[in-house]
Design a protein around this motif. Structure first.
Motif, PDB file in Angstrom:
ATOM      1  N   UNK A   2      37.539  54.460  -7.038  1.00 48.52           N
ATOM      2  CA  UNK A   2      36.397  55.218  -7.561  1.00 48.52           C
ATOM      3  C   UNK A   2      35.281  54.277  -8.022  1.00 48.52           C
ATOM      4  N   UNK A   3      35.654  53.109  -8.536  1.00 48.89           N
ATOM      5  CA  UNK A   3      34.629  52.142  -8.964  1.00 48.89           C
ATOM      6  C   UNK A   3      33.782  51.693  -7.772  1.00 48.89           C
ATOM      7  N   UNK A   4      34.439  51.409  -6.660  1.00 50.42           N
ATOM      8  CA  UNK A   4      33.696  51.014  -5.460  1.00 50.42           C
ATOM      9  C   UNK A   4      32.878  52.177  -4.921  1.00 50.42           C
ATOM     10  N   UNK A   5      33.454  53.353  -4.943  1.00 51.73           N
ATOM     11  CA  UNK A   5      32.784  54.523  -4.361  1.00 51.73           C
ATOM     12  C   UNK A   5      31.484  54.837  -5.090  1.00 51.73           C
ATOM     13  N   UNK A   6      31.482  54.722  -6.428  1.00 57.57           N
ATOM     14  CA  UNK A   6      30.313  55.121  -7.200  1.00 57.57           C
ATOM     15  C   UNK A   6      29.564  53.948  -7.829  1.00 57.57           C
ATOM     16  N   UNK A   7      30.059  52.720  -7.617  1.00 53.27           N
ATOM     17  CA  UNK A   7      29.379  51.553  -8.167  1.00 53.27           C
ATOM     18  C   UNK A   7      29.310  51.559  -9.671  1.00 53.27           C
ATOM     19  N   UNK A   8      30.372  51.992 -10.326  1.00 50.86           N
ATOM     20  CA  UNK A   8      30.398  52.120 -11.791  1.00 50.86           C
ATOM     21  C   UNK A   8      31.742  51.621 -12.309  1.00 50.86           C
ATOM     22  N   UNK A   9      31.693  50.736 -13.312  1.00 52.28           N
ATOM     23  CA  UNK A   9      32.932  50.183 -13.854  1.00 52.28           C
ATOM     24  C   UNK A   9      33.586  51.108 -14.875  1.00 52.28           C
ATOM     25  N   UNK A  10      32.770  51.933 -15.546  1.00 50.32           N
ATOM     26  CA  UNK A  10      33.336  52.821 -16.562  1.00 50.32           C
ATOM     27  C   UNK A  10      33.898  54.077 -15.896  1.00 50.32           C
ATOM     28  N   UNK A  11      35.212  54.063 -15.750  1.00 51.71           N
ATOM     29  CA  UNK A  11      35.916  55.169 -15.111  1.00 51.71           C
ATOM     30  C   UNK A  11      37.040  55.602 -16.042  1.00 51.71           C
ATOM     31  N   UNK A  12      37.199  56.893 -16.220  1.00 52.68           N
ATOM     32  CA  UNK A  12      38.304  57.409 -17.014  1.00 52.68           C
ATOM     33  C   UNK A  12      38.851  58.671 -16.371  1.00 52.68           C
ATOM     34  N   UNK A  13      39.980  59.149 -16.879  1.00 54.34           N
ATOM     35  CA  UNK A  13      40.568  60.358 -16.319  1.00 54.34           C
ATOM     36  C   UNK A  13      41.174  61.204 -17.424  1.00 54.34           C
ATOM     37  N   UNK A  22      50.642  64.361  -6.020  1.00 59.63           N
ATOM     38  CA  UNK A  22      49.343  64.704  -5.458  1.00 59.63           C
ATOM     39  C   UNK A  22      48.696  65.774  -6.329  1.00 59.63           C
ATOM     40  N   UNK A  23      47.434  66.094  -6.000  1.00 57.25           N
ATOM     41  CA  UNK A  23      46.793  67.192  -6.699  1.00 57.25           C
ATOM     42  C   UNK A  23      45.603  66.771  -7.534  1.00 57.25           C
ATOM     43  N   UNK A  24      45.346  67.524  -8.592  1.00 54.01           N
ATOM     44  CA  UNK A  24      44.121  67.411  -9.372  1.00 54.01           C
ATOM     45  C   UNK A  24      44.186  66.240 -10.355  1.00 54.01           C
ATOM     46  N   UNK A  25      43.181  65.364 -10.282  1.00 54.65           N
ATOM     47  CA  UNK A  25      42.978  64.319 -11.275  1.00 54.65           C
ATOM     48  C   UNK A  25      41.502  64.379 -11.662  1.00 54.65           C
ATOM     49  N   UNK A  26      41.233  64.792 -12.900  1.00 55.78           N
ATOM     50  CA  UNK A  26      39.854  64.919 -13.370  1.00 55.78           C
ATOM     51  C   UNK A  26      39.353  63.543 -13.789  1.00 55.78           C
ATOM     52  N   UNK A  27      38.268  63.095 -13.162  1.00 59.37           N
ATOM     53  CA  UNK A  27      37.751  61.746 -13.376  1.00 59.37           C
ATOM     54  C   UNK A  27      36.359  61.820 -13.982  1.00 59.37           C
ATOM     55  N   UNK A  28      36.101  60.971 -14.991  1.00 59.74           N
ATOM     56  CA  UNK A  28      34.779  60.850 -15.587  1.00 59.74           C
ATOM     57  C   UNK A  28      34.163  59.517 -15.213  1.00 59.74           C
ATOM     58  N   UNK A  29      32.866  59.506 -14.944  1.00 64.34           N
ATOM     59  CA  UNK A  29      32.148  58.315 -14.507  1.00 64.34           C
ATOM     60  C   UNK A  29      31.064  57.974 -15.521  1.00 64.34           C
ATOM     61  N   UNK A  30      30.962  56.683 -15.889  1.00 64.95           N
ATOM     62  CA  UNK A  30      29.882  56.233 -16.766  1.00 64.95           C
ATOM     63  C   UNK A  30      29.927  56.904 -18.118  1.00 64.95           C
ATOM     64  N   UNK A  31      28.756  57.391 -18.587  1.00 67.60           N
ATOM     65  CA  UNK A  31      28.682  58.011 -19.907  1.00 67.60           C
ATOM     66  C   UNK A  31      29.544  59.260 -20.029  1.00 67.60           C
TER      67      UNK A  31
END
Length: 259
Positions: A2-13, A22-31
């Motif tokens: 996800x960091x490569x895909x969106x060019x953002x180091x701040x990634x959380x879930x 498999x299935x749903x993983x809710x991911x937050x990007x940046x702020x």
């Protein structure tokens, strides 16, 4: 990835997902990572097969067989035993989990061939439905539970409760809070959504244009207009998240701001 895909180091879930699941993983990007705690606490739904009679060292099909049991099961007995796990239960985190003990994750300790003392945790199980399949030792299962529940442990504990053992296979998370598997996409195909999506489980207050400007400048709204203690997601007239606020005396206080 996800960091490569969106060019953002701040990634959380909002809750880990087993490597074999498999299935749903809710991911937050940046702020938006600041808002993940409001998505983490939501109920989660899983589907899997429970394979009775075989115990593995990882409690799932990826592990090595460590014990076998000759078991005779009937659907009503399995359903009755599963129902005993519904409610607030004590659960021991498996050695292959991401729980930290002494600064190390349990799965790292397990891979090194070691064990560690683990403390039981109280978790909530809201539903534990089972139905037989063509194989008398395999039951299809649906679990609705609170954050921190290990479905692999539920499967193993159900096997023990029925006088033998079991492991889980084909584990799939179909819902995480308000997010369903129908909305999910592979990381390579995912698109960013508005931060307001992460707090859609919260009560929402739609602000007028004037209120939006006042809140963004630091003004606290009067709380007597709203019932409960919050938190609430405050959005502008276009549905853009302004912040998450909760009651503080007779005013609303910012808990999290998206920027």
């Amino acid at each position: 990835m996800a960091r490569r895909r969106f060019g953002e180091r701040r990634i959380g879930h909002a809750g880990t997902l087993d490597p074999s699941a498999t299935g749903v993983l809710v991911v937050g990007i940046g702020n938006a990572t600041r808002l993940l705690r409001f998505a983490t606490a939501g109920r989660k739904t899983y589907e899997c097969d429970i394979v009775f009679g075989i115990v593995t060292n990882t409690l799932d099909a990826a592990g090595e067989t460590v014990a076998t049991h000759d078991m005779r099961l009937d659907p009503s007995g399995v359903a009755e035993a599963a129902a005993a796990f519904v409610g607030t239960i004590s659960q021991l985190p498996p050695m292959v989990s991401a729980v930290r003990v002494g600064g190390r994750r349990l799965h790292e300790i397990a891979r090194a061939g070691q064990t560690a003392a683990r403390e039981p945790r109280e978790v909530e199980v809201y539903r534990f439905d089972t139905r037989p399949t063509d194989d008398p030792l395999v039951y299809r299962t649906r679990v609705e539970c609170g954050a921190g529940t290990y479905v692999r442990s539920l499967g193993a504990d159900l096997g023990a409760a029925l006088g033998g053992g079991a492991h889980v296979r084909s584990l799939r998370r179909t819902r995480s809070g308000a997010f369903t598997v129908a909305e999910a996409a592979p990381v390579a195909e995912a698109v960013l959504r508005e931060p307001a999506e992460l707090v859609r489980d919260l009560g929402q207050i739609r602000l007028s244009g004037d209120e939006t400007a006042r809140v963004r400048s630091g003004t606290r709204l009067r709380a007597d207009r709203y019932e409960g203690s919050g938190p609430w997601a405050l959005v502008d007239p276009d549905g853009i998240l302004v912040g998450v606020h909760e009651r503080s005396g007779d005013r609303l206080r910012a808990t999290v701001l998206p920027t």
